[in-house]
Design a protein around this motif. Structure first.
Motif, PDB file in Angstrom:
ATOM      1  N   CYS A   1       0.836  -1.209   0.000  1.00 22.41           N
ATOM      2  CA  CYS A   1       0.000   0.000   0.000  1.00 22.41           C
ATOM      3  C   CYS A   1       0.867   1.255   0.000  1.00 22.41           C
ATOM      4  O   CYS A   1       0.630   2.186  -0.768  1.00 22.41           O
TER       5      CYS A   1
ATOM      6  N   ARG B   1     -12.857  -2.682  12.252  1.00 25.29           N
ATOM      7  CA  ARG B   1     -13.386  -2.988  10.930  1.00 25.29           C
ATOM      8  C   ARG B   1     -14.871  -3.368  11.032  1.00 25.29           C
ATOM      9  O   ARG B   1     -15.380  -3.679  12.093  1.00 25.29           O
TER      10      ARG B   1
ATOM     11  N   GLU C   1      -6.172   0.270   8.781  1.00 23.77           N
ATOM     12  CA  GLU C   1      -6.842   1.229   7.912  1.00 23.77           C
ATOM     13  C   GLU C   1      -5.866   2.339   7.548  1.00 23.77           C
ATOM     14  O   GLU C   1      -5.044   2.748   8.371  1.00 23.77           O
TER      15      GLU C   1
ATOM     16  N   CYS D   1      -8.589   2.950   2.551  1.00 22.10           N
ATOM     17  CA  CYS D   1      -8.137   1.574   2.371  1.00 22.10           C
ATOM     18  C   CYS D   1      -8.151   0.883   3.719  1.00 22.10           C
ATOM     19  O   CYS D   1      -7.767   1.481   4.728  1.00 22.10           O
ATOM     20  N   GLY D   2      -8.608  -0.356   3.760  1.00 14.72           N
ATOM     21  CA  GLY D   2      -8.625  -1.089   5.018  1.00 14.72           C
ATOM     22  C   GLY D   2      -8.666  -2.586   4.788  1.00 14.72           C
ATOM     23  O   GLY D   2      -9.072  -3.057   3.722  1.00 14.72           O
ATOM     24  N   GLY D   3      -8.247  -3.320   5.787  1.00 13.01           N
ATOM     25  CA  GLY D   3      -8.278  -4.772   5.658  1.00 13.01           C
ATOM     26  C   GLY D   3      -7.725  -5.449   6.889  1.00 13.01           C
ATOM     27  O   GLY D   3      -7.631  -4.855   7.959  1.00 13.01           O
TER      28      GLY D   3
ATOM     29  N   PHE E   1      -6.936  -6.723   1.697  1.00 15.30           N
ATOM     30  CA  PHE E   1      -7.421  -5.360   1.916  1.00 15.30           C
ATOM     31  C   PHE E   1      -8.185  -4.907   0.688  1.00 15.30           C
ATOM     32  O   PHE E   1      -8.094  -5.502  -0.391  1.00 15.30           O
TER      33      PHE E   1
END
Length: 430
Positions: A156, A267, A278, A291-293, A313
């Motif tokens: 990322c 989340r 995140e 963006c998150g995962g 993600f």
């Protein structure tokens, strides 16, 4: 006159030009897609494409029946024979894993997969949040150590640097532990929330019994003190979960990736465990997360496959591109390189042949269509944004030459033999 039919609220057309209330263009989008394809390939990820419609049970089983996504936001309808409940996919992980299990992709080796496409949720449209939105998702399946967790964070960070937005994004991390640790924390959290039930808002009271972790993620300023003083999941982690989390953080430190620990980061979906993260920004108003995962080690087995350690993600494309458009850098020049214009008997056909030769040499070419004076054609050339104009008029036809004009630079105008046309374009482009 018939009444115009408009698009569904929260579902946007993507046009060649900016719209009043939606500033992203198709060219900007395409430039991002090209960047993502190259970026994913650099990390060894292969693309997977899944249908936008799935059996509703897939999302009930994976995301969780009591989540807001399944309970309130999915577009669900009966198949024509009324035997099957179908839903437009609200996120990509469940569909990706369904395909992996169905086709046995992890039987022989771990998989690194990525996808991009539309998702659908019935919610109130606002800046960066739409009813049809798009995600880029990355899923690493079959990789156990904390190394893969740190690698996808680094992945990322690489993309943010390439898009010129690193300074506008902040990484937050947390550990949710394993199933047993979350169950113990959940019991303590529900007991705590019941003691403060009178002070909770309607959403929090609803979530208290169905998804109490989401209460900690409340955006209601009146509930911040209650959320701050709630039992922390970190206090319920066992030694193995703590070791895993420490190893993950040590790798981020070693890679020089800055982060903030947020013990309230949970989340929104039920399938996460251990690492969650995140990337957020303060440049998009209330919709801060782009963006998150996190890890979802038990999800593959829940969907009928083998127990497989997994992490992934998703990034919201619209939000991310709004940030890039305002603060980053992305080369989205959709203008042709050459605008071809013609005048005189026989000029149209010859100009078409020159345009074909340029395209074969990998030049983007736009040719004027119709008969108009060169002065008017130059106005069209300027409006197109083309770098060069190629002029084929009576004198050029007679002498088997072409005239080339630099519309944006300092080379001016020159006439060369037609056989030297491509050579001249290359020379001026260096």
């Amino acid at each position: 006159m018939s009444q115009k039919i408009q698009s569904v609220k929260g579902m946007n057309d993507l046009l060649p030009v900016e719209q009043k209330d939606f500033k992203l263009t198709a060219a900007f989008w395409q430039a991002f897609e090209n960047t993502v394809q190259k970026w994913a390939a650099r990390y060894g990820y292969r693309q997977i494409r899944t249908p936008i419609v799935e059996q509703t049970g897939l999302f009930v089983r994976s995301i969780g029946e009591e989540t807001d996504v399944v309970g309130k936001e999915m577009y669900t309808f009966a198949d024509s024979n009324d035997r099957l409940s179908l839903s437009l996919r609200p996120e990509g992980t469940a569909s990706c894993l369904r395909a992996v299990v169905e086709h046995g992709l992890t039987h022989e080796a771990p998989q690194k997969l990525w996808y991009m496409g539309p998702m659908f949720r019935r919610e109130r449209p606002q800046k960066g949040r739409y009813r049809q939105f798009h995600q880029v998702g990355v899923e690493a399946l079959g990789f156990e150590p904390a190394q893969i967790d740190a690698e996808i964070i680094a992945m990322c960070a690489d993309l943010w640097r390439e898009l010129g937005i690193s300074e506008f994004l902040q990484l937050e991390i947390n550990s949710l532990g394993n199933r047993e640790e979350r169950a113990a924390h959940r019991a303590a959290l529900v007991d705590y929330l019941r003691r403060h039930e009178a002070a909770l808002d309607e959403d929090s009271r609803r979530r208290m019994d169905t998804n109490p972790l989401r209460v900690l993620d409340t955006k209601n300023p009146d509930l911040q003190a209650i959320a701050d003083n709630a039992p922390r999941l970190a206090d319920y982690l066992g030694e193995e979960s703590r070791r895993y989390y420490r190893e993950f953080k040590d790798l981020l430190d070693g890679l020089g990736i800055a982060y903030r620990e947020n013990h309230r980061l949970v989340r929104g979906l039920d399938y996460y465990n251990h690492t969650v993260f995140e990337w957020g920004t303060d440049k998009l108003g209330a919709q801060a997360t782009v963006c998150g995962g996190g890890r979802y080690d038990g999800l593959m087995a829940e969907l009928g496959g083998k127990d497989t350690p997994s992490i992934g993600f998703a990034m919201g494309v619209e939000r991310l591109l709004l940030l890039v458009r305002e603060h980053g850098c992305l080369n989205a020049d959709a203008a042709p390189a050459v605008f071809v214009m013609q005048q005189g008997e026989g000029a149209v056909l010859q100009a078409m042949k020159y345009a074909a030769a340029l395209r074969e040499a990998d030049w983007d070419v736009l040719q004027f269509s119709g008969s108009a004076k060169l002065q008017k054609q130059f106005k069209h050339a300027d409006k197109s944004g083309a770098r060069f104009a190629l002029i084929v008029a009576e004198q050029e036809l007679e002498n088997q030459e072409v005239t080339i004009k630099d519309l944006r630079g300092t080379h001016g105008q020159t006439t060369v033999p037609a056989a030297k046309m491509i050579e001249q374009f290359k020379l001026w482009s260096e």
